[in-house]
Scaffold this active site. Structure first.
Site, PDB file in Angstrom:
ATOM      1  N   HIS A 226     -15.324  10.994 -14.040  1.00  0.00           N
ATOM      2  CA  HIS A 226     -14.734  11.020 -15.355  1.00  0.00           C
ATOM      3  C   HIS A 226     -14.825   9.868 -16.239  1.00  0.00           C
ATOM      4  O   HIS A 226     -15.582   9.030 -15.893  1.00  0.00           O
ATOM      5  CB  HIS A 226     -13.197  10.910 -14.835  1.00  0.00           C
ATOM      6  CG  HIS A 226     -12.999   9.568 -14.280  1.00  0.00           C
ATOM      7  ND1 HIS A 226     -13.095   9.097 -13.243  1.00  0.00           N
ATOM      8  CD2 HIS A 226     -12.073   8.569 -14.871  1.00  0.00           C
ATOM      9  CE1 HIS A 226     -12.464   8.106 -12.660  1.00  0.00           C
ATOM     10  NE2 HIS A 226     -12.131   7.588 -13.945  1.00  0.00           N
ATOM     11  N   ARG A 296     -11.592  -0.589   0.588  1.00  0.00           N
ATOM     12  CA  ARG A 296     -11.931  -1.046  -0.666  1.00  0.00           C
ATOM     13  C   ARG A 296     -10.616  -0.822  -1.620  1.00  0.00           C
ATOM     14  O   ARG A 296     -10.129   0.165  -1.561  1.00  0.00           O
ATOM     15  CB  ARG A 296     -13.037  -0.427  -1.463  1.00  0.00           C
ATOM     16  CG  ARG A 296     -13.263  -0.884  -2.779  1.00  0.00           C
ATOM     17  CD  ARG A 296     -14.628  -0.343  -3.134  1.00  0.00           C
ATOM     18  NE  ARG A 296     -14.971  -0.745  -4.585  1.00  0.00           N
ATOM     19  CZ  ARG A 296     -14.597   0.066  -5.764  1.00  0.00           C
ATOM     20  NH1 ARG A 296     -13.929   1.444  -5.548  1.00  0.00           N
ATOM     21  NH2 ARG A 296     -14.840  -0.249  -6.923  1.00  0.00           N
TER      22      ARG A 296
END
Length: 349
Positions: A226, A296
């Site tokens: 995106h 993460r």
């Protein structure tokens, strides 16, 4: 009401698409999260690194925006201790059991709280990630739901980080817009708002992201490709790789990993900067991949113009006529909410 808040109220999301998977209790990749389309090759690349304390490197900002649309910044004034505290508090948040996290789940027409990223509505498959969106007073309201008696530290750290990002984004936007020829008078709206009204300042929000350990990362997607709808995004990505950008030279055929640099922040140019620069600044397609061994986290700060401020190309002349029409951020966000990565084409002259 901010442009982002108004967007969510006008474009509610199905509640079934808001609550993430309970990753802790998922040992195999469910079909709902399998992305079977073969992905282009991923390599490493020389992402620009710019020191904000070195005036000689300030001239590199425009070049980085034009050639890459993304760059690392060092010597940015945000302390290592604050970045460490943000990292710790994000891990504290996302390590909560699911029954606790959903106490702060955002409602279908709300812009803040716990849930999946909004772009998931444009894909059939789900992403291997979860998020927590922060804007204004929502921080303490949602944190109180998560930790009724122990939310102060989380709130204090995030408020300090938001203030640091506000200051840094004002500085960066001023430098970048200055490289396009704008004067301090032109950038009066960049003066930090001291009244609390929000009328003479940038609009911003903070998105905390979690990418849990994945049983089959090659078939999963942390965050789908995106571009950002902001002027710019400032990303803290910790020390675990995962951010990838589309190669400027080989769009659609190669991805470049943005390797973490200790103490640095990553700046990603958004669609609005692409419009303001009349197409000169790249609005870079990017994504997040997951891995099998490390959880993460990242913190993305999005900065946009004040509500109702009209923006448009600033660098057009008779040899380079404007390629985009003027608009306000709320108008662009509404188009992005419907047309996603094709929204820019709707505003071409």
């Amino acid at each position: 009401m901010s442009s982002v808040t108004q967007l969510f109220k006008n474009n509610p999301v199905n509640r079934d698409r808001i609550i993430p998977l309970d990753f802790t209790n998922t040992k195999t990749l469910p079909d709902s999260h399998v992305w079977s389309k073969p992905e282009p090759e991923t390599t490493s690349g020389p992402i620009p690194v710019i020191s904000l304390s070195n005036p000689e490197e300030h001239g590199l900002l425009r070049q980085a925006c034009e050639e890459w649309g993304v760059f690392h910044i060092t010597d940015h004034g945000v302390s290592h201790s604050l970045l460490h505290n943000v990292d710790c508090q994000m891990k504290r948040l996302f390590s909560l059991p699911m029954h606790r996290k959903i106490l702060a789940v955002r409602s279908p027409d709300e812009s803040t709280g716990y849930g999946v990223v909004r772009i998931s509505m444009f894909y059939d498959k789900l992403m291997w990630s979860e998020g927590f969106s922060v804007m204004g007073s929502s921080l303490r309201r949602h944190a109180t739901l998560l930790w009724p008696d122990d939310h102060a530290e989380f709130c204090n750290v995030m408020e300090e980080y938001q203030k640091a990002m506000d200051d840094l984004s004002h500085r960066l936007i001023s430098m970048l817009m200055g490289s396009l020829g704008l004067t301090h008078e032109d950038l009066g709206w960049l003066v930090p708002d001291k009244t609390g009204s929000g009328t003479d300042s940038i609009q911003s929000f903070l998105q905390l992201n979690s990418y849990p350990v994945c049983p089959d990362p090659h078939l999963a997607m942390g965050l789908a490709p995106h571009t950002d709808s902001s002027l710019l995004t400032i990303l803290y990505q910790g020390n675990i790789p995962g951010l990838e950008i589309e190669s400027p030279q080989e769009e659609g055929s190669r991805w470049i990993g943005v390797e973490p640099i200790e103490g640095s922040l990553v700046v990603i140019m958004g669609d609005l900067s692409h419009i303001i620069s009349n197409g000169q600044f790249r609005s870079t397609m990017h994504r997040a991949v997951v891995n099998k061994t490390h959880h993460r986290v990242s913190a993305a700060y999005f900065a946009g113009p004040p509500k109702n401020l009209q923006i448009g190309p600033l660098t057009s002349d008779k040899n380079h006529p404007p390629i985009y029409r003027r608009l306000i951020w709320e108008e662009y966000l509404a188009a992005k909410a419907t047309h996603f990565n094709k929204a820019l084409t709707l505003f071409r002259c």
